[in-house]
Design a protein around this motif. Structure first.
Motif, PDB file in Angstrom:
ATOM      1  N   PRO A  72       0.390  -1.387  -0.090  1.00 20.07           N
ATOM      2  CA  PRO A  72       0.074   0.184   0.042  1.00 20.07           C
ATOM      3  C   PRO A  72       0.786   0.823  -0.165  1.00 20.07           C
ATOM      4  N   ARG A  73       0.456   2.352  -0.985  1.00 19.53           N
ATOM      5  CA  ARG A  73       1.487   3.404  -1.064  1.00 19.53           C
ATOM      6  C   ARG A  73       0.966   4.063   0.311  1.00 19.53           C
ATOM      7  N   ALA A  74      -0.131   4.256   1.200  1.00 22.40           N
ATOM      8  CA  ALA A  74      -0.085   4.548   2.824  1.00 22.40           C
ATOM      9  C   ALA A  74       1.311   4.456   3.681  1.00 22.40           C
ATOM     10  N   VAL A  75       1.471   3.096   3.337  1.00 25.77           N
ATOM     11  CA  VAL A  75       3.098   2.731   4.355  1.00 25.77           C
ATOM     12  C   VAL A  75       3.862   3.509   3.313  1.00 25.77           C
ATOM     13  N   GLU A 135       1.406 -12.620   8.693  1.00 24.91           N
ATOM     14  CA  GLU A 135      -0.076 -13.041   7.357  1.00 24.91           C
ATOM     15  C   GLU A 135      -1.083 -12.627   8.636  1.00 24.91           C
ATOM     16  N   ALA A 136      -0.003 -11.930   9.596  1.00 25.75           N
ATOM     17  CA  ALA A 136      -1.196 -11.001  10.041  1.00 25.75           C
ATOM     18  C   ALA A 136      -1.832  -9.770   9.825  1.00 25.75           C
ATOM     19  N   VAL A 137       0.121  -8.892   8.929  1.00 24.40           N
ATOM     20  CA  VAL A 137      -0.605  -8.008   8.538  1.00 24.40           C
ATOM     21  C   VAL A 137      -1.529  -7.727   6.917  1.00 24.40           C
ATOM     22  N   GLN A 138      -0.898  -9.138   6.366  1.00 29.85           N
ATOM     23  CA  GLN A 138      -1.656  -9.639   4.620  1.00 29.85           C
ATOM     24  C   GLN A 138      -3.014  -8.675   4.585  1.00 29.85           C
ATOM     25  N   PRO A 139      -4.079  -8.825   5.249  1.00 28.12           N
ATOM     26  CA  PRO A 139      -5.563  -8.872   5.860  1.00 28.12           C
ATOM     27  C   PRO A 139      -5.570  -7.137   4.997  1.00 28.12           C
ATOM     28  N   LEU A 140      -4.658  -6.646   5.839  1.00 28.23           N
ATOM     29  CA  LEU A 140      -5.271  -5.240   6.127  1.00 28.23           C
ATOM     30  C   LEU A 140      -4.669  -4.357   4.799  1.00 28.23           C
ATOM     31  N   ARG A 142      -4.127  -5.531   2.298  1.00 21.59           N
ATOM     32  CA  ARG A 142      -5.196  -5.788   0.616  1.00 21.59           C
ATOM     33  C   ARG A 142      -6.914  -4.880   1.125  1.00 21.59           C
ATOM     34  N   GLU A 143      -6.224  -4.739   2.285  1.00 22.43           N
ATOM     35  CA  GLU A 143      -7.630  -3.408   2.705  1.00 22.43           C
ATOM     36  C   GLU A 143      -7.288  -1.916   1.929  1.00 22.43           C
ATOM     37  N   LEU A 144      -5.934  -2.021   2.420  1.00 22.13           N
ATOM     38  CA  LEU A 144      -5.627  -0.570   1.880  1.00 22.13           C
ATOM     39  C   LEU A 144      -5.351  -0.636   0.628  1.00 22.13           C
ATOM     40  N   LEU A 145      -5.017  -1.832   0.197  1.00 23.63           N
ATOM     41  CA  LEU A 145      -4.822  -1.473  -1.340  1.00 23.63           C
ATOM     42  C   LEU A 145      -6.098  -1.019  -2.604  1.00 23.63           C
ATOM     43  N   ALA A 146      -6.950  -1.884  -1.769  1.00 29.47           N
ATOM     44  CA  ALA A 146      -8.054  -2.059  -2.689  1.00 29.47           C
ATOM     45  C   ALA A 146      -9.280  -1.093  -2.307  1.00 29.47           C
ATOM     46  N   GLY A 161      -5.473   5.850   1.097  1.00 25.75           N
ATOM     47  CA  GLY A 161      -4.956   4.645   2.017  1.00 25.75           C
ATOM     48  C   GLY A 161      -4.612   4.965   3.470  1.00 25.75           C
ATOM     49  N   SER A 162      -4.917   6.633   3.613  1.00 23.07           N
ATOM     50  CA  SER A 162      -3.688   6.909   4.536  1.00 23.07           C
ATOM     51  C   SER A 162      -4.753   6.673   6.126  1.00 23.07           C
ATOM     52  N   ALA A 163      -6.153   7.532   5.229  1.00 23.97           N
ATOM     53  CA  ALA A 163      -7.536   7.948   6.109  1.00 23.97           C
ATOM     54  C   ALA A 163      -7.496   6.393   6.315  1.00 23.97           C
ATOM     55  N   LEU A 164      -7.373   5.899   6.131  1.00 20.20           N
ATOM     56  CA  LEU A 164      -8.333   4.355   6.013  1.00 20.20           C
ATOM     57  C   LEU A 164      -7.055   3.930   7.365  1.00 20.20           C
ATOM     58  N   LEU A 165      -6.109   4.225   6.805  1.00 19.78           N
ATOM     59  CA  LEU A 165      -4.838   3.267   8.049  1.00 19.78           C
ATOM     60  C   LEU A 165      -4.824   3.623   8.891  1.00 19.78           C
ATOM     61  N   ALA A 166      -5.356   5.404   9.365  1.00 16.25           N
ATOM     62  CA  ALA A 166      -5.582   5.986  10.770  1.00 16.25           C
ATOM     63  C   ALA A 166      -6.570   4.974  11.416  1.00 16.25           C
ATOM     64  N   ALA A 167      -7.690   5.151  10.487  1.00 12.58           N
ATOM     65  CA  ALA A 167      -8.937   4.452  10.806  1.00 12.58           C
ATOM     66  C   ALA A 167      -9.112   3.109  11.232  1.00 12.58           C
ATOM     67  N   ARG A 168      -8.522   2.446  10.597  1.00 17.87           N
ATOM     68  CA  ARG A 168      -7.958   1.052  11.250  1.00 17.87           C
ATOM     69  C   ARG A 168      -7.292   0.766  12.720  1.00 17.87           C
ATOM     70  N   LEU A 169      -6.686   1.437  12.771  1.00 12.91           N
ATOM     71  CA  LEU A 169      -5.421   1.880  14.017  1.00 12.91           C
ATOM     72  C   LEU A 169      -6.299   2.778  14.526  1.00 12.91           C
ATOM     73  N   ALA A 170      -6.761   3.692  14.591  1.00 14.77           N
ATOM     74  CA  ALA A 170      -8.103   4.308  15.737  1.00 14.77           C
ATOM     75  C   ALA A 170      -8.849   2.477  16.192  1.00 14.77           C
ATOM     76  N   GLU A 171      -9.269   2.006  15.936  1.00  7.01           N
ATOM     77  CA  GLU A 171     -10.131   0.908  15.653  1.00  7.01           C
ATOM     78  C   GLU A 171      -9.481   0.942  16.683  1.00  7.01           C
ATOM     79  N   ARG A 172      -8.037   0.019  17.059  1.00  6.78           N
ATOM     80  CA  ARG A 172      -7.438  -0.662  17.675  1.00  6.78           C
ATOM     81  C   ARG A 172      -7.743  -0.729  18.678  1.00  6.78           C
ATOM     82  N   GLY A 173      -6.849   1.376  18.346  1.00  2.10           N
ATOM     83  CA  GLY A 173      -6.896   1.598  19.973  1.00  2.10           C
ATOM     84  C   GLY A 173      -5.616   1.759  19.765  1.00  2.10           C
TER      85      GLY A 173
END
Length: 189
Positions: A72-75, A135-140, A142-146, A161-173
């Motif tokens: 993902p470009r976001a990373v 294996e744990a990072v791949q689903p995230l 893939r979601e960012l790439l989509a 992608g960055s906005a989605l990454l920030a949202a997913r990380l915020a969900e995890r705290g």
């Protein structure tokens, strides 16, 4: 540091992923250095061997020479934003070798400082990651790439992608560093 004079450009367009994954020894480190623009100024023998390049093919080239299209470009935006601000970052990265093979790394990227504390380049050490972490990072990823694919290939894709990454990380705290460290297995004594 290796001189960049007289190097030729390597065509990345010709490299297509083969789906063949390679790895490297748990005791090996892939090391590279770049200038502030991300142009490779040094690469060790493990970098060249695992990436299927000769040293003269990488020195003087942009580090994104080894960027796998499934990263993902976001990373990378997070990585560049972090290190250009003078901070280090750990990241799981899927790289693309010259022969089309891919190889996962746990990258530790740090800024290199010159006189007066100015960032003069970047240094990256990469270790072989634990398979469970990959294996744990791949689903995230893939979601960012989509998400990024819905916004083209440029800045808009990276921002989405960055906005989605920030949202997913915020969900995890957690922030990205905490997320990465949560994927690294504890070492048993």
């Amino acid at each position: 540091m290796v001189s960049t004079t007289g190097t030729s450009r390597v065509s990345r367009a010709a490299v297509r992923p083969t789906g063949q994954e390679r790895t490297f020894g748990a005791d090996e480190l892939i090391v590279s250095k770049t200038d502030t623009r991300g142009v490779i100024t040094y690469a060790n023998d493990v970098f060249c061997r695992v990436g299927a390049y000769e040293l003269h093919e990488v020195v003087g080239q942009p580090h994104n020479l080894i960027r796998h299209p499934e990263m993902p470009r976001a990373v990378f935006k997070l990585l560049w934003d972090t290190v250009s601000a003078g901070r280090e970052l750990f990241a799981y990265v899927n790289n693309l070798a010259a022969d089309g093979a891919n190889y996962w790394v746990l990258a530790h990227v740090t800024p290199s400082f010159g006189p007066g504390g100015k960032v003069v380049g970047y240094h990256s050490n990469r270790r072989r990651p634990a398979r469970a972490g990959v294996e744990a990072v791949q689903p995230l990823y893939r979601e960012l790439l989509a998400e990024e694919s819905r916004h083209g290939t440029g800045r808009a894709a990276a921002e989405a992608g960055s906005a989605l990454l920030a949202a997913r990380l915020a969900e995890r705290g957690v922030d990205y560093d905490e997320f990465v460290w949560s994927l690294i297995p504890d070492v048993e004594a």
